[in-house]
Design an enzyme around this catalytic site. Sequence first.
Site, mmCIF file in Angstrom:
data_model
loop_
_atom_site.group_PDB
_atom_site.id
_atom_site.type_symbol
_atom_site.label_atom_id
_atom_site.label_comp_id
_atom_site.label_asym_id
_atom_site.label_seq_id
_atom_site.Cartn_x
_atom_site.Cartn_y
_atom_site.Cartn_z
ATOM 1 N NE ARG A 135 -11.454 60.698 -37.745
ATOM 2 C CZ ARG A 135 -12.451 60.912 -36.863
ATOM 3 N NH1 ARG A 135 -13.708 60.872 -37.263
ATOM 4 N NH2 ARG A 135 -12.176 61.134 -35.601
ATOM 5 C CE1 TYR A 136 -12.200 60.100 -44.117
ATOM 6 C CE2 TYR A 136 -13.288 62.039 -43.233
ATOM 7 C CZ TYR A 136 -13.303 60.686 -43.520
ATOM 8 O OH TYR A 136 -14.409 59.944 -43.209
ATOM 9 N NE ARG A 139 -13.070 64.534 -46.986
ATOM 10 C CZ ARG A 139 -12.425 63.397 -47.212
ATOM 11 N NH1 ARG A 139 -11.149 63.412 -47.538
ATOM 12 N NH2 ARG A 139 -13.042 62.243 -47.096
ATOM 13 C CB CYS A 148 -28.594 73.113 -32.674
ATOM 14 S SG CYS A 148 -27.041 72.237 -32.874
ATOM 15 C CB CYS A 152 -31.257 66.057 -33.285
ATOM 16 S SG CYS A 152 -31.305 67.364 -34.505
ATOM 17 C CB CYS A 155 -27.196 65.306 -31.413
ATOM 18 S SG CYS A 155 -25.729 66.232 -31.893
ATOM 19 N NE ARG A 157 -19.334 66.623 -34.576
ATOM 20 C CZ ARG A 157 -19.684 66.926 -35.815
ATOM 21 N NH1 ARG A 157 -20.567 67.862 -36.050
ATOM 22 N NH2 ARG A 157 -19.110 66.314 -36.827
ATOM 23 C CG ASP A 317 -22.081 57.967 -35.410
ATOM 24 O OD1 ASP A 317 -21.705 57.090 -36.207
ATOM 25 O OD2 ASP A 317 -21.950 59.191 -35.610
ATOM 26 C CG ASP A 354 -18.074 58.603 -38.806
ATOM 27 O OD1 ASP A 354 -16.844 58.377 -38.875
ATOM 28 O OD2 ASP A 354 -18.577 59.712 -39.020
ATOM 29 C CE LYS A 361 -18.991 61.802 -42.875
ATOM 30 N NZ LYS A 361 -17.776 62.511 -42.396
HETATM 31 C C1 LIG Z 1 -17.554 63.718 -42.364
HETATM 32 C C2 LIG Z 1 -16.276 64.287 -42.086
HETATM 33 C C3 LIG Z 1 -15.571 64.990 -43.084
HETATM 34 C C4 LIG Z 1 -16.100 65.151 -44.483
HETATM 35 O O1 LIG Z 1 -16.162 63.919 -45.141
HETATM 36 P P1 LIG Z 1 -16.717 63.792 -46.625
HETATM 37 O O2 LIG Z 1 -16.820 62.326 -46.882
HETATM 38 O O3 LIG Z 1 -15.714 64.456 -47.513
HETATM 39 O O4 LIG Z 1 -18.027 64.489 -46.686
HETATM 40 C C5 LIG Z 1 -14.348 65.518 -42.743
HETATM 41 N N1 LIG Z 1 -13.826 65.370 -41.514
HETATM 42 C C6 LIG Z 1 -14.474 64.688 -40.545
HETATM 43 C C7 LIG Z 1 -13.841 64.537 -39.218
HETATM 44 C C8 LIG Z 1 -15.724 64.127 -40.800
HETATM 45 O O5 LIG Z 1 -16.372 63.474 -39.833
HETATM 46 S S1 SF4 Z 2 -27.745 66.620 -35.101
HETATM 47 FE FE1 SF4 Z 2 -26.773 67.658 -33.326
HETATM 48 S S2 SF4 Z 2 -25.483 69.228 -34.241
HETATM 49 FE FE2 SF4 Z 2 -26.943 68.602 -35.819
HETATM 50 S S3 SF4 Z 2 -28.673 70.025 -35.631
HETATM 51 FE FE3 SF4 Z 2 -29.161 68.233 -34.400
HETATM 52 S S4 SF4 Z 2 -28.458 68.738 -32.334
HETATM 53 FE FE4 SF4 Z 2 -27.457 70.181 -33.731
#
Ligand SMILES: *Cc1c(COP(=O)(O)O)cnc(C)c1O
Ligand code: SF4
Length: 391
Positions: A135-136, A139, A148, A152, A155, A157, A317, A354, A361
């Site tokens: 995305r960025y 990174r 996991c 959670c 979560c 995801r 989210d 997000d 973010k």
């Molecule tokens: C959170 C995230 C990152 C890392 O973001 P930082 O602000 O550098 O911690 C990188 N890629 C994705 C898709 C993210 O959601």
């Molecule tokens: S937030 Fe989601 S990915 Fe993170 S530890 Fe909990 S269940 Fe696993």
Amino acid sequence: MSNLLTVENQKAQQELQPRVRRTLDYLQIALYKDVNPLDWEDWRWQLKHRIRSREELAQVIKLSPEEEEGLKKASGRLSMAITPYWSTLMDPDDPACPIRRQAVPVGTEFTVAPHEMTDPCAEDRDSPAPHLVHRYPDRVLLLATDHCAMYCRHCTRRRLVGEHAHQDNSSNRFDAAIDYIKSNRKVRDVLISGGDPLIMEDEEIENLLQKIRAIPHVEFLRIGTRAPVTLPQRITEKLANTLKKYSPVWVSIHFNHPKEITKRCKIACEMLADAGIPLGSQTVLLKGINDRPYIMRKLMQELLQIRVRPYYIYQCDPVRGTQHFRTPVAVGINIMEKLRGHTSGYAVPTYVIDGPGGGGKIPVGPNYILSQAKGKYVLRNYKGKIYTYLE
Ligand SMILES: *Cc1c(COP(=O)(O)O)cnc(C)c1O
Ligand code: SF4
């Protein structure tokens, strides 16, 4: 306490480090009182004995009607798994217990509120290779596993994580992702997340770190995990040394409540910090769990004491079935207002939303700039006093 132990379990206890021995509070819980301390301290034993059914759960807590309903409906991707360790932190009589609410499904999880989405951060759209989100510019996010220690309930995801059978476990499953990083010289930072990457075997983790470290333009590696909180037994000297070998590897740990910082969790974080691994925290703002400024302040201050630097507080989210966890944004802004200036700057993370649909973010917080004109800034401080800065 120890006079309840069998001779065998007493012997086993003596084999543990004294600092670990002092954390064996589980022995007071009926369901676990006969467990061998060496088993208890074995992360694989913890994983294998996770609470997965209503019947098991009913032996550690008194289920509320909302939880009964949640358990009846929970299945498939929204699977429940609670480590024995985590279960001992749950208040058996209080359904509002912050530890319990993060782990036990409730009926409201199965109603979808307006604006809620399956993939609110559009990670699937921004995926140039399997398991990778880009995305960025500099990174990438590598989703190393769908598993996991504990799932959670909030979560983000949850579309991916769980104990479903079709997880790809082949050793070459990251090849395309690694190739993508190799061919993108702008990628200098790789964030390994999941699921929880520390649920993987040591060899698998090492393999992955090795492959990524071998890419010359990758400067920075980090791991996002909740293991020190949900399965602290997973942090062994061997694992800490493996991470150290590929230094710099930073570790971001998901913490939501001061009750999570137990003596056992502290030992896990100490092991990582003593291996020279910088630690950060990520916290999700959760209604009824950490939405009061004094709770959040306590959490942040206690994190500093175990050498974890607060990094982010996330607005929860809009993921399907989480409306009972979400607070208004103003609640988060007010928490930030009550942190900045009122406590150590190191205890103040960044509050972010997000951007739904893949915005990344976005920091949000109190406004300290009252007006801005030619060469003149009018500012307020944390007490509300006004100051003028002339450029
Ligand atoms: C959170 C995230 C990152 C890392 O973001 P930082 O602000 O550098 O911690 C990188 N890629 C994705 C898709 C993210 O959601
Ligand atoms: S937030 Fe989601 S990915 Fe993170 S530890 Fe909990 S269940 Fe696993």
